[in-house]
Motif scaffolding. Structure first.
Motif, mmCIF file in Angstrom:
data_model
loop_
_atom_site.group_PDB
_atom_site.id
_atom_site.type_symbol
_atom_site.label_atom_id
_atom_site.label_comp_id
_atom_site.label_asym_id
_atom_site.label_seq_id
_atom_site.Cartn_x
_atom_site.Cartn_y
_atom_site.Cartn_z
ATOM 1 N N ASP A 145 0.837 -1.199 0.000
ATOM 2 C CA ASP A 145 0.000 0.000 0.000
ATOM 3 C C ASP A 145 0.873 1.251 0.000
ATOM 4 N N LEU A 146 0.522 2.186 -0.864
ATOM 5 C CA LEU A 146 1.327 3.390 -1.029
ATOM 6 C C LEU A 146 1.443 4.178 0.261
ATOM 7 N N ARG A 147 0.331 4.527 0.866
ATOM 8 C CA ARG A 147 0.341 5.490 1.973
ATOM 9 C C ARG A 147 0.715 4.863 3.312
ATOM 10 N N SER A 148 0.297 3.645 3.556
ATOM 11 C CA SER A 148 0.544 3.071 4.876
ATOM 12 C C SER A 148 1.831 2.252 4.954
ATOM 13 N N VAL A 149 2.360 1.826 3.799
ATOM 14 C CA VAL A 149 3.524 0.944 3.815
ATOM 15 C C VAL A 149 4.704 1.552 3.054
ATOM 16 N N CYS A 150 4.539 1.746 1.767
ATOM 17 C CA CYS A 150 5.695 2.057 0.919
ATOM 18 C C CYS A 150 6.204 3.484 1.103
ATOM 19 N N LEU A 151 5.303 4.472 1.124
ATOM 20 C CA LEU A 151 5.778 5.848 1.303
ATOM 21 C C LEU A 151 6.496 6.038 2.638
ATOM 22 N N PRO A 152 5.957 5.537 3.739
ATOM 23 C CA PRO A 152 6.721 5.658 4.993
ATOM 24 C C PRO A 152 8.100 5.005 4.910
ATOM 25 N N GLN A 153 8.183 3.840 4.283
ATOM 26 C CA GLN A 153 9.476 3.186 4.134
ATOM 27 C C GLN A 153 10.414 4.010 3.259
ATOM 28 N N LEU A 154 9.887 4.570 2.179
ATOM 29 C CA LEU A 154 10.715 5.382 1.286
ATOM 30 C C LEU A 154 11.198 6.642 1.985
ATOM 31 N N LEU A 155 10.336 7.270 2.760
ATOM 32 C CA LEU A 155 10.735 8.486 3.474
ATOM 33 C C LEU A 155 11.798 8.176 4.521
ATOM 34 N N THR A 156 11.666 7.050 5.187
ATOM 35 C CA THR A 156 12.705 6.634 6.139
ATOM 36 C C THR A 156 14.017 6.394 5.415
ATOM 37 N N TRP A 157 13.941 5.773 4.253
ATOM 38 C CA TRP A 157 15.147 5.518 3.458
ATOM 39 C C TRP A 157 15.821 6.827 3.057
ATOM 40 N N VAL A 158 15.029 7.808 2.623
ATOM 41 C CA VAL A 158 15.598 9.109 2.239
ATOM 42 C C VAL A 158 16.216 9.798 3.454
ATOM 43 N N THR A 159 15.527 9.746 4.591
ATOM 44 C CA THR A 159 16.059 10.353 5.814
ATOM 45 C C THR A 159 17.386 9.715 6.215
ATOM 46 N N ASP A 160 17.435 8.387 6.161
ATOM 47 C CA ASP A 160 18.673 7.690 6.496
ATOM 48 C C ASP A 160 19.788 8.060 5.517
ATOM 49 N N LEU A 161 19.441 8.183 4.245
ATOM 50 C CA LEU A 161 20.424 8.583 3.243
ATOM 51 C C LEU A 161 20.963 9.976 3.536
ATOM 52 N N ALA A 162 20.064 10.904 3.867
ATOM 53 C CA ALA A 162 20.477 12.284 4.137
ATOM 54 C C ALA A 162 21.376 12.385 5.367
ATOM 55 N N GLN A 163 21.216 11.446 6.302
ATOM 56 C CA GLN A 163 22.000 11.488 7.536
ATOM 57 C C GLN A 163 23.342 10.783 7.422
ATOM 58 N N MET A 164 23.600 10.172 6.269
ATOM 59 C CA MET A 164 24.914 9.560 6.078
ATOM 60 C C MET A 164 25.988 10.641 6.057
ATOM 61 N N PRO A 165 27.159 10.354 6.604
ATOM 62 C CA PRO A 165 28.227 11.357 6.539
ATOM 63 C C PRO A 165 28.633 11.606 5.094
ATOM 64 N N PRO A 166 28.880 12.864 4.744
ATOM 65 C CA PRO A 166 29.296 13.141 3.365
ATOM 66 C C PRO A 166 30.651 12.525 3.075
ATOM 67 N N ARG A 167 30.906 12.272 1.822
ATOM 68 C CA ARG A 167 32.198 11.730 1.445
ATOM 69 C C ARG A 167 33.286 12.790 1.644
ATOM 70 N N ALA A 168 34.512 12.341 1.690
ATOM 71 C CA ALA A 168 35.632 13.263 1.890
ATOM 72 C C ALA A 168 35.606 14.361 0.835
ATOM 73 N N GLU A 169 35.962 15.542 1.259
ATOM 74 C CA GLU A 169 35.967 16.695 0.355
ATOM 75 C C GLU A 169 36.854 16.393 -0.845
ATOM 76 N N ALA A 170 36.339 16.683 -2.008
ATOM 77 C CA ALA A 170 37.097 16.484 -3.235
ATOM 78 C C ALA A 170 37.141 17.777 -4.013
ATOM 79 N N GLU A 171 38.063 17.853 -4.941
ATOM 80 C CA GLU A 171 38.201 19.073 -5.726
ATOM 81 C C GLU A 171 36.969 19.272 -6.605
ATOM 82 N N GLN A 172 36.405 20.479 -6.567
ATOM 83 C CA GLN A 172 35.259 20.797 -7.384
ATOM 84 C C GLN A 172 35.709 20.934 -8.839
#
Length: 425
Positions: free
Chosen positions: A394-421
């Motif tokens: 189900d989109l609203r009760s199952v999958c969207l909450p899981q996807l939002l948690t996945w995005v939140t966890d992704l955003a909280q990952m430490p950024p990779r080492a600074e590299a030359e732009q």
């Protein structure tokens, strides 16, 4: 949070997730060739990118597929550079379907962005993935593993840039090698079970002027394109006997004439017509009048089609699972499906549907006849199918909450080492 979405056929798998992120207050931008000018959609800023180079005419055929992806990746890189340098946009998170090559250089533009990739399929030569259909053997069997290895160049290029990944089914996730699989979360895009519902009053107008409803015996077969990967040849070979066995049935076939997967038909022909020509002489004109090819149809008509269907037939190679199977289950459809890996993840035989051998038209006819004669079984299977989708997809009760948690966890990952732009232009 700044979110960048990348999809060649936007919104694609981000149809629901993107707007929800925007409604939550995040700044969401999408790069896609689906628009020609800047515009807004459901709170998302859509920006165009376009390829300006064309594919090489004499390139090795094993590299042709990757070259088209490289061209898209380069074009997307140039658009991303402009978005960074002229638009001042720095994404915290990039969510991309990498199947068309678009995000392959985005780590070079934003080294510290957390990148989540949508992993649809990793090509494999071993059973049951390779050599599945003996009717279409590879032109050079000994070289087929080599060709598929080259077809995975795009996956290999992206493996290093992904911080996390998604696959909609376990079957699809498990096609990827361990270095990918460890990053992949299995979360489906979700089915809106509040919209895809059974409707006893549904009706559908057919091209010949016939209107069908739940009172009619409607058999449906649906795919984006009518081709062997989705069992079109098996279905058509079952059709003559199916029409004789079910003299009241209206057979409704949805799908275009192109090729989504697998080999192209002989020059100047379509798979659709090839298999019509193979079986047409076995079908009387009166029976053929009960066969309706609709091509592509709008989504509201597609929904009505599934709702009037008394029996839905779904066949597929061991490959990417079609959304239409889950949507049919959501509307409480009675389903006969191929006993192949991706299908078994959704259909348990005689619980949420019935399974048959992919290659056996006679088994298809027999299973269809049995189920069409058993209203109680159709009702039982359909209800179980809908309950399964509501519980796990189900989109609203199952999958969207899981996807939002996945995005939140992704955003909280430490950024990779600074590299030359990369240098500004």
């Amino acid at each position: 949070m700044n979110v960048l979405l990348i999809h060649q056929n936007f919104p694609g798998q981000f149809k629901h997730l993107g707007p929800v992120l925007a409604r939550m207050g995040h700044r969401v931008v999408a790069l896609t060739p689906k628009v020609k000018t800047r515009r807004s959609w459901n709170g998302i800023t859509l920006l165009p990118y376009a390829t300006t180079r064309t594919s090489s005419k004499d390139i090795h055929p094993w590299l042709a597929d990757f070259e088209t992806k490289l061209l898209r990746g380069e074009a997307c890189y140039e658009a991303a550079m402009a978005l960074r340098d002229k638009g001042g946009f720095t994404p915290d998170v990039i969510l991309a379907h990498h199947g068309w090559g678009e995000p392959m250089f985005l780590r070079d533009v934003w080294p510290q962005a957390r990148i989540g990739l949508y992993c649809e399929y990793y090509y494999r030569a071993d059973p049951p993935y390779g050599h599945f259909d003996p009717e279409f053997p590879p032109r050079a069997p000994l070289k087929e593993p080599l060709r598929l290895r080259m077809k995975n160049l795009n996956n290999l290029v992206h493996s290093d840039i992904a911080d996390a990944a998604l696959s909609p089914t376990k079957f699809q996730a498990d096609t990827f090698p361990p270095e990918w699989r460890d990053k992949i979360s299995v979360i489906h895009d979700g089915v809106n079970t509040d919209e895809m519902v059974p409707n006893p009053d549904a009706k559908l107008d057919l091209p010949d002027g016939t209107t069908v409803s739940r009172d009619d015996e409607v058999i449906t077969f649906v795919n984006r394109n009518l081709e062997p990967y989705r069992g079109y040849h098996t279905f058509m070979r079952a059709l003559p006997e199916l029409l004789k066995t079910r003299p009241a049935a209206q057979v409704v076939i949805v799908g275009a004439d192109g090729v989504s997967y697998g080999a192209k038909p002989p020059a100047g022909r379509t798979w659709k017509q090839i298999y019509i020509d193979e079986v047409r002489a076995q079908i009387s004109d009166a029976d053929w009048a009960r066969v309706h090819f609709l091509g592509h149809i709008p989504y509201d008509q597609f929904t009505s089609l599934l709702q009037v269907s008394r029996l839905h037939i779904y066949l597929t190679y061991p490959f990417v699972l079609s959304w239409s199977l889950l949507e049919t289950m959501s509307v409480q459809g009675a389903i006969i499906a191929s006993d192949t890996g991706p299908v078994r993840e959704l259909i348990e035989d005689d619980v949420t549907g019935r399974l048959i051998d992919f290659f056996d038209p006679k088994a298809l006819v027999a299973a269809a006849d049995t189920l069409l004669n058993d209203e109680a079984a159709r009702d039982r299977l359909g209800k179980a199918a809908r309950e399964h989708i509501r519980r796990y997809y189900d989109l609203r009760s199952v999958c969207l909450p899981q996807l939002l948690t996945w995005v939140t966890d992704l955003a909280q990952m430490p950024p990779r080492a600074e590299a030359e732009q990369p240098p500004t232009e």
